[in-house]
Scaffold this motif. Structure first.
Motif, short mmCIF file in Angstrom:
data_model
loop_
_atom_site.label_atom_id
_atom_site.label_comp_id
_atom_site.label_asym_id
_atom_site.label_seq_id
_atom_site.Cartn_x
_atom_site.Cartn_y
_atom_site.Cartn_z
N ASP A 239 -1.98 -19.58 3.90
CA ASP A 239 -2.87 -18.42 4.05
C ASP A 239 -3.79 -18.56 5.26
OD1 ASP A 239 -1.79 -17.38 1.70
OD2 ASP A 239 -3.44 -18.13 0.46
N VAL A 240 -4.35 -19.73 5.47
CA VAL A 240 -5.35 -19.93 6.52
C VAL A 240 -4.73 -19.76 7.90
CG1 VAL A 240 -7.02 -21.55 7.50
CG2 VAL A 240 -6.70 -21.43 5.02
N PHE A 241 -3.50 -20.21 8.08
CA PHE A 241 -2.87 -20.16 9.39
C PHE A 241 -1.69 -19.20 9.41
CE2 PHE A 241 -4.85 -24.32 8.80
CZ PHE A 241 -5.79 -24.26 9.83
N ALA A 242 -1.80 -18.10 8.69
CA ALA A 242 -0.73 -17.11 8.61
C ALA A 242 -0.30 -16.65 10.00
CB ALA A 242 -1.18 -15.91 7.78
N ALA A 243 1.01 -16.62 10.23
CA ALA A 243 1.53 -16.20 11.53
C ALA A 243 1.28 -14.72 11.78
CB ALA A 243 3.03 -16.49 11.61
N ASP A 244 1.23 -13.91 10.72
CA ASP A 244 0.97 -12.48 10.85
C ASP A 244 -0.25 -12.13 10.00
OD1 ASP A 244 1.01 -9.76 11.23
OD2 ASP A 244 3.01 -9.44 10.36
N PRO A 245 -1.45 -12.42 10.51
CA PRO A 245 -2.66 -12.22 9.71
C PRO A 245 -2.89 -10.78 9.28
CG PRO A 245 -3.22 -12.86 11.97
CD PRO A 245 -1.74 -12.95 11.84
N ASP A 246 -2.31 -9.82 9.99
CA ASP A 246 -2.49 -8.41 9.62
C ASP A 246 -1.82 -8.08 8.28
OD1 ASP A 246 -4.02 -7.79 11.89
OD2 ASP A 246 -2.21 -7.44 13.08
N GLN A 247 -0.86 -8.89 7.86
CA GLN A 247 -0.16 -8.68 6.59
C GLN A 247 -0.72 -9.53 5.45
OE1 GLN A 247 2.17 -6.29 6.08
NE2 GLN A 247 1.57 -5.70 8.15
N LEU A 248 -1.70 -10.38 5.74
CA LEU A 248 -2.18 -11.34 4.75
C LEU A 248 -2.75 -10.68 3.50
CD1 LEU A 248 -2.56 -14.35 4.16
CD2 LEU A 248 -4.80 -14.21 5.27
N TRP A 249 -3.52 -9.61 3.65
CA TRP A 249 -4.13 -8.95 2.48
C TRP A 249 -3.05 -8.56 1.47
CZ3 TRP A 249 -4.21 -3.80 0.53
CH2 TRP A 249 -5.24 -3.53 -0.40
N ARG A 250 -2.02 -7.87 1.94
CA ARG A 250 -0.93 -7.46 1.04
C ARG A 250 -0.17 -8.65 0.47
NH1 ARG A 250 -0.41 -2.40 4.01
NH2 ARG A 250 -0.62 -0.77 2.43
N GLN A 251 0.12 -9.64 1.32
CA GLN A 251 0.89 -10.81 0.87
C GLN A 251 0.17 -11.56 -0.25
OE1 GLN A 251 1.36 -12.92 4.54
NE2 GLN A 251 3.15 -11.75 5.16
N VAL A 252 -1.13 -11.77 -0.07
CA VAL A 252 -1.90 -12.52 -1.08
C VAL A 252 -1.93 -11.75 -2.39
CG1 VAL A 252 -4.22 -13.33 -1.65
CG2 VAL A 252 -3.26 -13.82 0.60
N LEU A 253 -2.13 -10.45 -2.32
CA LEU A 253 -2.17 -9.64 -3.54
C LEU A 253 -0.81 -9.57 -4.23
CD1 LEU A 253 -4.55 -6.77 -2.41
CD2 LEU A 253 -5.03 -8.52 -4.15
N ARG A 254 0.26 -9.43 -3.46
CA ARG A 254 1.60 -9.30 -4.04
C ARG A 254 2.02 -10.52 -4.85
NH1 ARG A 254 3.90 -6.69 1.17
NH2 ARG A 254 3.71 -4.49 0.63
N ARG A 255 1.51 -11.67 -4.53
CA ARG A 255 1.93 -12.86 -5.27
C ARG A 255 1.15 -13.05 -6.58
NH1 ARG A 255 -0.54 -16.42 -0.72
NH2 ARG A 255 -2.47 -17.12 -1.72
N GLN A 256 0.27 -12.11 -6.90
CA GLN A 256 -0.52 -12.17 -8.13
C GLN A 256 0.22 -11.47 -9.27
OE1 GLN A 256 -3.15 -14.21 -7.72
NE2 GLN A 256 -2.33 -14.20 -5.64
N ASP A 257 -0.34 -11.58 -10.46
CA ASP A 257 0.24 -10.94 -11.64
C ASP A 257 -0.44 -9.60 -11.90
OD1 ASP A 257 1.87 -13.14 -12.12
OD2 ASP A 257 0.39 -14.11 -13.42
N GLY A 258 0.27 -8.73 -12.61
CA GLY A 258 -0.29 -7.50 -13.17
C GLY A 258 -1.01 -6.58 -12.21
N GLU A 259 -2.17 -6.11 -12.65
CA GLU A 259 -2.93 -5.12 -11.90
C GLU A 259 -3.38 -5.63 -10.53
OE1 GLU A 259 -6.14 -3.36 -14.08
OE2 GLU A 259 -4.90 -3.14 -15.88
N THR A 260 -3.62 -6.92 -10.42
CA THR A 260 -4.04 -7.46 -9.14
C THR A 260 -2.94 -7.28 -8.10
OG1 THR A 260 -5.44 -9.06 -10.29
CG2 THR A 260 -4.97 -9.50 -7.98
N ALA A 261 -1.68 -7.53 -8.45
CA ALA A 261 -0.56 -7.33 -7.53
C ALA A 261 -0.44 -5.86 -7.15
CB ALA A 261 0.74 -7.83 -8.16
N PHE A 262 -0.75 -4.98 -8.07
CA PHE A 262 -0.64 -3.54 -7.83
C PHE A 262 -1.59 -3.09 -6.72
CE2 PHE A 262 -1.54 0.95 -8.97
CZ PHE A 262 -0.25 1.44 -8.81
N LEU A 263 -2.71 -3.79 -6.52
CA LEU A 263 -3.66 -3.43 -5.46
C LEU A 263 -3.01 -3.43 -4.08
CD1 LEU A 263 -6.86 -5.42 -6.54
CD2 LEU A 263 -6.48 -2.95 -6.72
N ALA A 264 -1.97 -4.24 -3.89
CA ALA A 264 -1.29 -4.33 -2.60
C ALA A 264 -0.62 -3.02 -2.21
CB ALA A 264 -0.26 -5.45 -2.62
N THR A 265 -0.36 -2.15 -3.19
CA THR A 265 0.30 -0.88 -2.90
C THR A 265 -0.69 0.24 -2.60
OG1 THR A 265 0.32 -0.15 -5.22
CG2 THR A 265 2.19 -1.51 -4.46
#
Length: 194
Positions: free
Chosen positions: A160-186
């Motif tokens: 996460d800290v050294f992500a090659a594409d930092p502009d996508q980090l918000w969605r990537q971090v949320l997508r790997r979560q469970d339930g409603e938290t993952a849904f925030l990425a959409t």
């Protein structure tokens, strides 16, 4: 499940929810660098690269900076100051580097003193990122914002800290979560266009 409720600690991520309207933090991912109940919290925004090459402001660190080799906007506090995060392989603690307290998942990640001569650290640094400014919260402020639903606290992963594409980090971090938290990425950039 990586979602940690409201337990901010050094080495964890604060991920802005769509409720957070502050433009400094909209869709941001903040690494908590220090968290003391009596002192407050300090963090750096991981997903705000600027157009400014590291070499323009800290030429001596150019060769060690991880791609994209630009200065990141770490937050709105002291934007004219710089701090750096560095990943150190191995077990030693090189001069000028301090591990993040309480961050076992990121055990080899720490703050780097930019006044240390780079030649002394070059063999020890695997990744390096430079931030202009930082994010800060007074005692109790961050907890209140978490309880109000502005932030989700999530376990950080080393990439996460050294992500090659930092502009996508918000969605990537949320997508790997469970339930409603993952849904925030959409959640759309502009909900008014739905």
């Amino acid at each position: 499940m990586d979602h940690l409720g409201s337990d901010p600690k050094a080495g964890r991520l604060l991920v802005a929810t769509p409720l957070l309207g502050d433009p400094n933090f909209r869709r941001s991912v903040v690494l908590i660098v220090e968290h003391e109940l009596s002192e407050g919290t300090l963090g750096v925004v991981l997903n705000r690269p600027t157009e400014i090459p590291v070499g323009r402001v800290l030429e001596q660190w150019t060769e060690l900076a991880t791609d994209p080799s630009v200065v990141f906007r770490g937050g709105p506090v002291q934007p004219d100051s710089a701090l750096a995060l560095a990943l150190i392989p191995g077990t030693g603690e090189p001069l000028g580097w301090r591990a993040l307290d309480g961050a076992p998942a990121l055990a080899r990640l720490g703050l780097l003193d930019l006044d240390t001569p780079p030649r002394l650290l070059e063999p020890a640094i695997k990744d390096l990122r430079v931030y202009a400014g930082y994010a800060g919260w007074s005692p109790g402020q961050l907890q209140s914002e978490i309880e109000d639903g502005a932030w989700v606290v999530i376990t950080a992963e080393p990439g996460d800290v050294f992500a090659a594409d930092p502009d996508q980090l918000w969605r990537q971090v949320l997508r790997r979560q469970d339930g409603e938290t993952a849904f925030l990425a959409t959640y759309p950039e502009d909900p008014g266009l739905n």
